[in-house]
Design a protein around this motif. Structure first.
Motif, PDB file in Angstrom:
ATOM      1  N   LEU A  77       0.823  -1.204   0.000  1.00 42.54           N
ATOM      2  CA  LEU A  77       0.000   0.000   0.000  1.00 42.54           C
ATOM      3  C   LEU A  77       0.862   1.261   0.000  1.00 42.54           C
ATOM      4  CD1 LEU A  77      -2.850  -0.997   2.494  1.00 42.54           C
ATOM      5  CD2 LEU A  77      -3.040  -0.674   0.024  1.00 42.54           C
ATOM      6  N   VAL A  78       1.993   1.220   0.696  1.00 41.33           N
ATOM      7  CA  VAL A  78       2.910   2.360   0.674  1.00 41.33           C
ATOM      8  C   VAL A  78       3.447   2.570  -0.734  1.00 41.33           C
ATOM      9  CG1 VAL A  78       5.127   3.219   1.510  1.00 41.33           C
ATOM     10  CG2 VAL A  78       3.518   2.189   3.100  1.00 41.33           C
ATOM     11  N   SER A  79       3.791   1.470  -1.378  1.00 43.02           N
ATOM     12  CA  SER A  79       4.340   1.572  -2.734  1.00 43.02           C
ATOM     13  C   SER A  79       3.309   2.073  -3.733  1.00 43.02           C
ATOM     14  CB  SER A  79       4.893   0.211  -3.175  1.00 43.02           C
ATOM     15  OG  SER A  79       3.852  -0.757  -3.244  1.00 43.02           O
ATOM     16  N   THR A  80       2.009   1.800  -3.481  1.00 47.60           N
ATOM     17  CA  THR A  80       0.967   2.298  -4.392  1.00 47.60           C
ATOM     18  C   THR A  80       0.530   3.721  -4.027  1.00 47.60           C
ATOM     19  OG1 THR A  80      -0.744   1.271  -3.009  1.00 47.60           O
ATOM     20  CG2 THR A  80       0.097  -0.012  -4.869  1.00 47.60           C
ATOM     21  N   THR A  81       0.737   4.125  -2.761  1.00 42.04           N
ATOM     22  CA  THR A  81       0.353   5.472  -2.342  1.00 42.04           C
ATOM     23  C   THR A  81       1.210   6.524  -3.026  1.00 42.04           C
ATOM     24  OG1 THR A  81      -0.427   4.666  -0.198  1.00 42.04           O
ATOM     25  CG2 THR A  81       0.111   7.009  -0.354  1.00 42.04           C
ATOM     26  N   LYS A  82       2.492   6.267  -3.125  1.00 47.04           N
ATOM     27  CA  LYS A  82       3.410   7.251  -3.712  1.00 47.04           C
ATOM     28  C   LYS A  82       3.080   7.566  -5.175  1.00 47.04           C
ATOM     29  CE  LYS A  82       7.216   5.975  -0.633  1.00 47.04           C
ATOM     30  NZ  LYS A  82       8.569   5.395  -0.538  1.00 47.04           N
ATOM     31  N   PRO A  83       2.872   6.578  -6.048  1.00 51.24           N
ATOM     32  CA  PRO A  83       2.523   6.934  -7.442  1.00 51.24           C
ATOM     33  C   PRO A  83       1.162   7.605  -7.576  1.00 51.24           C
ATOM     34  CG  PRO A  83       2.464   4.556  -7.124  1.00 51.24           C
ATOM     35  CD  PRO A  83       3.094   5.129  -5.907  1.00 51.24           C
ATOM     36  N   LEU A  84       0.233   7.290  -6.670  1.00 50.51           N
ATOM     37  CA  LEU A  84      -1.069   7.958  -6.729  1.00 50.51           C
ATOM     38  C   LEU A  84      -0.937   9.441  -6.393  1.00 50.51           C
ATOM     39  CD1 LEU A  84      -3.447   5.303  -5.095  1.00 50.51           C
ATOM     40  CD2 LEU A  84      -3.374   6.018  -7.492  1.00 50.51           C
ATOM     41  N   ILE A  85      -0.097   9.749  -5.405  1.00 53.36           N
ATOM     42  CA  ILE A  85       0.139  11.155  -5.081  1.00 53.36           C
ATOM     43  C   ILE A  85       0.887  11.847  -6.225  1.00 53.36           C
ATOM     44  CG2 ILE A  85       1.325  12.715  -3.485  1.00 53.36           C
ATOM     45  CD1 ILE A  85       0.723  10.810  -1.254  1.00 53.36           C
ATOM     46  N   GLN A  86       1.822  11.128  -6.828  1.00 56.80           N
ATOM     47  CA  GLN A  86       2.545  11.685  -7.976  1.00 56.80           C
ATOM     48  C   GLN A  86       1.589  11.945  -9.138  1.00 56.80           C
ATOM     49  OE1 GLN A  86       5.878  12.512  -8.067  1.00 56.80           O
ATOM     50  NE2 GLN A  86       5.408  13.427 -10.061  1.00 56.80           N
ATOM     51  N   ASP A  88       0.710  15.474 -11.139  1.00 56.03           N
ATOM     52  CA  ASP A  88       0.857  15.680 -12.582  1.00 56.03           C
ATOM     53  C   ASP A  88      -0.470  16.008 -13.269  1.00 56.03           C
ATOM     54  OD1 ASP A  88       3.519  15.092 -12.185  1.00 56.03           O
ATOM     55  OD2 ASP A  88       3.305  12.965 -12.717  1.00 56.03           O
ATOM     56  N   ASP A  89      -1.527  15.320 -12.858  1.00 56.37           N
ATOM     57  CA  ASP A  89      -2.789  15.429 -13.604  1.00 56.37           C
ATOM     58  C   ASP A  89      -3.971  15.922 -12.763  1.00 56.37           C
ATOM     59  OD1 ASP A  89      -1.342  14.261 -15.715  1.00 56.37           O
ATOM     60  OD2 ASP A  89      -1.870  12.229 -15.023  1.00 56.37           O
ATOM     61  N   LEU A 134      -9.170  19.440  -9.804  1.00 58.34           N
ATOM     62  CA  LEU A 134      -9.293  20.103  -8.510  1.00 58.34           C
ATOM     63  C   LEU A 134      -9.839  21.520  -8.685  1.00 58.34           C
ATOM     64  CD1 LEU A 134      -8.739  20.241  -5.436  1.00 58.34           C
ATOM     65  CD2 LEU A 134      -6.440  21.048  -6.003  1.00 58.34           C
ATOM     66  N   LEU A 135      -9.338  22.239  -9.677  1.00 51.21           N
ATOM     67  CA  LEU A 135      -9.785  23.610  -9.910  1.00 51.21           C
ATOM     68  C   LEU A 135     -11.261  23.640 -10.286  1.00 51.21           C
ATOM     69  CD1 LEU A 135      -8.851  26.539  -9.967  1.00 51.21           C
ATOM     70  CD2 LEU A 135      -8.265  26.230 -12.391  1.00 51.21           C
ATOM     71  N   ASP A 136     -11.687  22.690 -11.098  1.00 49.27           N
ATOM     72  CA  ASP A 136     -13.103  22.619 -11.468  1.00 49.27           C
ATOM     73  C   ASP A 136     -13.975  22.353 -10.243  1.00 49.27           C
ATOM     74  OD1 ASP A 136     -12.384  23.076 -14.069  1.00 49.27           O
ATOM     75  OD2 ASP A 136     -12.402  20.937 -14.628  1.00 49.27           O
ATOM     76  N   SER A 137     -13.514  21.460  -9.381  1.00 51.44           N
ATOM     77  CA  SER A 137     -14.283  21.129  -8.179  1.00 51.44           C
ATOM     78  C   SER A 137     -14.379  22.328  -7.241  1.00 51.44           C
ATOM     79  CB  SER A 137     -13.630  19.945  -7.454  1.00 51.44           C
ATOM     80  OG  SER A 137     -14.296  19.651  -6.251  1.00 51.44           O
ATOM     81  N   VAL A 138     -13.282  23.056  -7.085  1.00 55.30           N
ATOM     82  CA  VAL A 138     -13.282  24.224  -6.201  1.00 55.30           C
ATOM     83  C   VAL A 138     -14.166  25.323  -6.779  1.00 55.30           C
ATOM     84  CG1 VAL A 138     -11.842  26.052  -5.226  1.00 55.30           C
ATOM     85  CG2 VAL A 138     -11.028  23.686  -5.237  1.00 55.30           C
ATOM     86  N   ASP A 193       2.871  27.517  -6.048  1.00 51.26           N
ATOM     87  CA  ASP A 193       3.271  27.836  -4.677  1.00 51.26           C
ATOM     88  C   ASP A 193       2.493  27.053  -3.624  1.00 51.26           C
ATOM     89  OD1 ASP A 193       4.967  29.624  -5.852  1.00 51.26           O
ATOM     90  OD2 ASP A 193       3.687  31.385  -5.511  1.00 51.26           O
ATOM     91  N   ILE A 194       1.336  26.565  -3.988  1.00 52.54           N
ATOM     92  CA  ILE A 194       0.523  25.848  -2.994  1.00 52.54           C
ATOM     93  C   ILE A 194       0.372  24.375  -3.377  1.00 52.54           C
ATOM     94  CG2 ILE A 194      -1.748  25.713  -1.900  1.00 52.54           C
ATOM     95  CD1 ILE A 194      -2.003  28.703  -2.165  1.00 52.54           C
ATOM     96  N   PHE A 195      -0.243  24.115  -4.541  1.00 52.79           N
ATOM     97  CA  PHE A 195      -0.583  22.739  -4.929  1.00 52.79           C
ATOM     98  C   PHE A 195       0.666  21.875  -5.120  1.00 52.79           C
ATOM     99  CE2 PHE A 195      -1.642  19.640  -8.311  1.00 52.79           C
ATOM    100  CZ  PHE A 195      -2.630  18.937  -7.655  1.00 52.79           C
ATOM    101  N   ILE A 196       1.578  22.332  -5.968  1.00 56.19           N
ATOM    102  CA  ILE A 196       2.774  21.530  -6.272  1.00 56.19           C
ATOM    103  C   ILE A 196       3.685  21.405  -5.047  1.00 56.19           C
ATOM    104  CG2 ILE A 196       4.846  21.383  -7.699  1.00 56.19           C
ATOM    105  CD1 ILE A 196       2.286  20.776  -9.215  1.00 56.19           C
TER     106      ILE A 196
END
Length: 753
Positions: free
Chosen positions: A507-516, A520-521, A526-530, A572-575
């Motif tokens: 699960l740790v190994s799958t968490t990192k690529p999901l956050i990555q 990236d995408d 997120l902007l549309d949802s906000v 400055d915030i998201f990335i």
């Protein structure tokens, strides 16, 4: 009258010398020696050869053991007097030619006591024989000559004694026994009631002693309080503590039986109770004989100080008390405190000196929580966001008036949404709640706090409008929800004490690529949802392409600014927030790439045994568990793995398994654990490696339920007994009442039990 004294002198004056006394002759008869109302177990002890039917040759009563004389008397009374009738009675040698007449047996005054001895042609008295003290050999007797008509004569007294002896139920010992049996029954009923009450209250984490223990209490049974014996009420605090201690001891013994000779892991954590005493919880993690992975709460110990030597000493005392050897420890799980994880003088280092294969794993739940907290503090705007969030919750929830207004506004909002069919109705749905606080030490508290604010956003705006209606605040709110939503799956896995280490690693190994991937995408979604959220709640949306500058928390449009508002929000915030999150994950979970855990991945059945490799498994046993495998077994392990690869890894029932704990259980059910016993042993050793100390946290939650402000004087032993009975109630509920009562009586000598 002595049995040696005959009443032959009543018919003929004849001296009987002491030389005529003979040794009793054994008569082989199967005599039923029990009285109608006599206790069968006593009569069964009388042997048939002890009953001689010849009055002349029988053994005297006084010659029997003193404790057996009454039993012999009852046996003779059961048989009655010896009255042979179908024999030829001899004549005497005098001129009157007299002889004994059988009709004398039928006379009313004779038939109950008169008996005849054919061996010497003499008449005897059975009651006098049974009541005789010692033989005197006198030829005459006052019972039949001088005082025979006296109601208090020795003969009549002996007859009365025999009648009393026959009335077995009226004997004083039987009357006492009958009365004692009734008292015992009442005592056992009182004890049973006390046990059931103590057991039920312990299962509910309730106080044993109530507010009303007086005689005027309305909740009374017929055998307790003033109706009970003064020394057998079974309601005192001492008795209640003994009952609870019996339950706790039985639970610990049952856990010890579950472990048997298996290797185990210790999980330890510390916390203060209500009385500010430092308590150390000890959890045992092991795989039982049926292949189930278990974490059992075992003990809570008061630690006078938190030095490593003191903690180790207390742990060793508890383990040795239940014959759990330190050399069988194969894992240690603690939090990140320096006295626990110190490489040189920490608790884990002290145990490694005595048991070099007790591998330490830093609690991953603490590790993940530290990752989230540290990452949020390194990004300034995110840190400010959580400060605002904490302040908002404190303002709204901390005030009774504000909290009432929040719930009232939330109720109106729910009614409006139901009326407009925006939400569905159903049982338990759309409940009015409150905001949840953020805690740095509570797993998933940040995620739940953010979700609760989003859900009650409109209702909360009435108390903190200026901060909540900031576009930047709403953006960070949804951004942190997305980031923590990804790690929430890992949090759930860590909170499941049955989860094995290899799947957490996955699960740790799958968490990192999901956050990555979110980095990236994820910006555009997120902007549309906000933007949609701000439109629903009438929040001003700035022009994202306008130049950005910040003054007093508001966006200003200046041509000389170098960046746009979108650039600020995204870069400055998201990335930056996601980069710090990934950095902390890589830093704090770097130990997962160590050789031990990497080699252990070869046993994982996930994805149809995709990581299976014979060489890695052999190296795992050889390098990390040499004490559990001999050189010959390591050589044989390779051949077992070759068969295992063709048999188990290709079997459809095993290919669908996702965890190594499921694999261990499956091998036990299919009995393949006997065939591949070395592989099964290695799997059990890997499963003992701890994932987190979440079980200790749950134990401390129980401690807060039990030791409250009103019960802050609870003794340490009582606290430990209460905790194990409440936490392991599944085990404690299996004990029968007889087991508990027998243990209670065996603890010490008790009156009227």
């Amino acid at each position: 009258m002595s049995k040696r004294k005959t009443i032959d002198a009543f018919f003929k004056k004849k001296d009987v010398s002491n030389s005529e006394i003979r040794t009793p002759v054994a008569v082989e008869t199967n005599v039923d020696t029990s009285m109608p109302d006599e206790h069968p177990s006593k009569c069964s002890r009388i042997q048939s050869e002890e009953i001689d039917r010849d009055p002349r040759s029988c053994k005297q009563i006084c010659e029997f053991h003193i404790n057996k004389q009454d039993e012999i008397r009852r046996a003779y009374l059961k048989e009655g007097p010896s009255q042979p009738k179908n024999i030829d009675y001899p004549y005497n040698n005098d001129t009157h030619r007299r002889r004994f007449q059988p009709s004398w047996f039928e006379l009313h005054s004779h038939r109950d006591w008169l008996e005849y001895s054919p061996s010497i042609d003499a008449i005897y008295c059975l009651p006098c024989y049974l009541s005789s003290k010692k033989p005197v050999g006198c030829p005459r007797s006052d019972a039949f000559i001088s005082t025979g008509k006296d109601p208090n004569s020795p003969h009549k007294i002996t007859v009365k004694c025999c009648e009393d002896l026959k009335n077995y139920s009226r004997h004083i010992d039987k009357l006492i026994e009958k009365q004692t049996s009734k008292e015992l029954e009442s005592n056992r009923l009182r004890l049973k009631t006390s046990i059931e009450c103590a057991q039920w209250l312990a299962f509910q984490a309730c106080a044993i002693r109530g507010h009303d223990e007086s005689l005027d209490s309305k909740n009374r049974a017929s055998v307790v309080l003033e109706n009970a014996s003064r020394n057998a009420k079974y309601t005192s605090p001492t008795i209640q503590k003994e009952i609870l201690h019996i339950l706790a001891s039985n639970v610990r013994n049952a856990i010890r039986e579950e472990i048997e000779d298996a290797k185990f892991c210790i999980l330890v954590d510390e916390a203060q109770d209500e009385s500010k005493r430092e308590q150390m919880a000890i959890i045992l993690r092991f795989v039982d004989k049926n292949g189930f992975l278990k974490e059992r709460f075992f003990y809570v110990v008061h630690a006078k100080d938190t030095t490593t030597l003191t903690l180790k000493k207390e742990i060793c005392v508890v383990l040795s008390r239940y014959n759990l050897h330190i050399e069988n420890i194969r894992g240690q799980g603690y939090d990140g405190a320096s006295n626990m994880r110190g490489e040189w003088n920490g608790l884990q280092a002290l145990f490694l000196k005595e048991c070099p294969y007790a591998y330490y794993v830093h609690c991953m739940a603490h590790r993940l929580q530290l990752t989230l907290v540290t990452a949020s503090r390194k990004v300034k705007v995110v840190h400010q966001f959580f400060d605002h969030l904490t302040n908002i919750i404190n303002i709204v929830v901390g005030s009774r008036k504000c909290n009432d207004e929040l719930q009232y506004a939330q109720g109106e909002q729910i009614e409006n949404m139901i009326a407009s069919n925006e939400i569905e109705t159903g049982k338990g749905a759309n409940q009015i709640g409150t905001l949840q606080r953020v805690g740095d030490t509570r797993l998933r508290s940040h995620f739940h706090s953010i979700c609760s604010l989003i859900k009650m956003f409109d209702a909360t705006c009435k108390g903190a409008y200026q901060v909540l209606t900031s576009f930047e605040f709403v953006l960070i709110l949804h951004m942190m929800k997305e980031i923590m939503g990804i790690t929430n799956i890992l949090c759930q896995a860590l909170q499941q004490h049955s989860q094995d280490l290899l799947n957490v690693m996955h699960l740790v190994s799958t968490t990192k690529p999901l956050i990555q991937k979110l980095r990236d995408d994820g910006w555009e979604p997120l902007l549309d949802s906000v933007t949609s959220f701000c439109g629903q709640h009438e929040i001003d949306i700035p022009h994202l392409n306008a130049r950005y500058t910040k003054a007093r928390g508001r966006y200003h449009h200046q041509d000389e600014a170098l960046t746009t508002i979108e650039h600020h929000l995204r870069i400055d915030i998201f990335i930056v927030a996601i980069d710090f999150q990934l950095q902390e994950l890589n830093s704090r979970f770097c130990e997962l790439t160590t050789d031990l855990l990497t080699l252990s991945l070869a046993l994982n059945p996930k994805d149809a045994f995709r990581s299976f490799k014979i060489s890695d498994i052999c190296n795992l046993a050889k390098n990390y568990y040499p004490q559990d495998f001999t050189e010959q077994e390591i050589c044989f392990l390779k051949h077992q793995l070759q068969h295992y690869e063709l048999d188990v890894t290709k079997h459809p029932d095993f290919q669908n398994m996702g965890t190594i704990s499921e694999l261990c259980r499956g091998l036990e059910i299919s009995r393949k654990s006997k065939i591949y016993h070395l592989i099964d042993r290695l799997i059990r050793l890997v499963l003992t490696l701890p994932v987190s100390t979440a079980t200790t946290e749950r134990a401390f939650s129980t401690m807060k339920l039990l030791k409250t402000r009103l019960r802050n004087r609870m003794e340490d032993e009582l606290l430990a007994d209460n905790m194990i009975v409440y936490i392991e109630k599944e085990i404690a509920g299996n004990f029968t009442m007889k087991m508990i009562m027998d243990k209670f009586y065996s603890m010490k000598n008790r009156r009227q039990t």
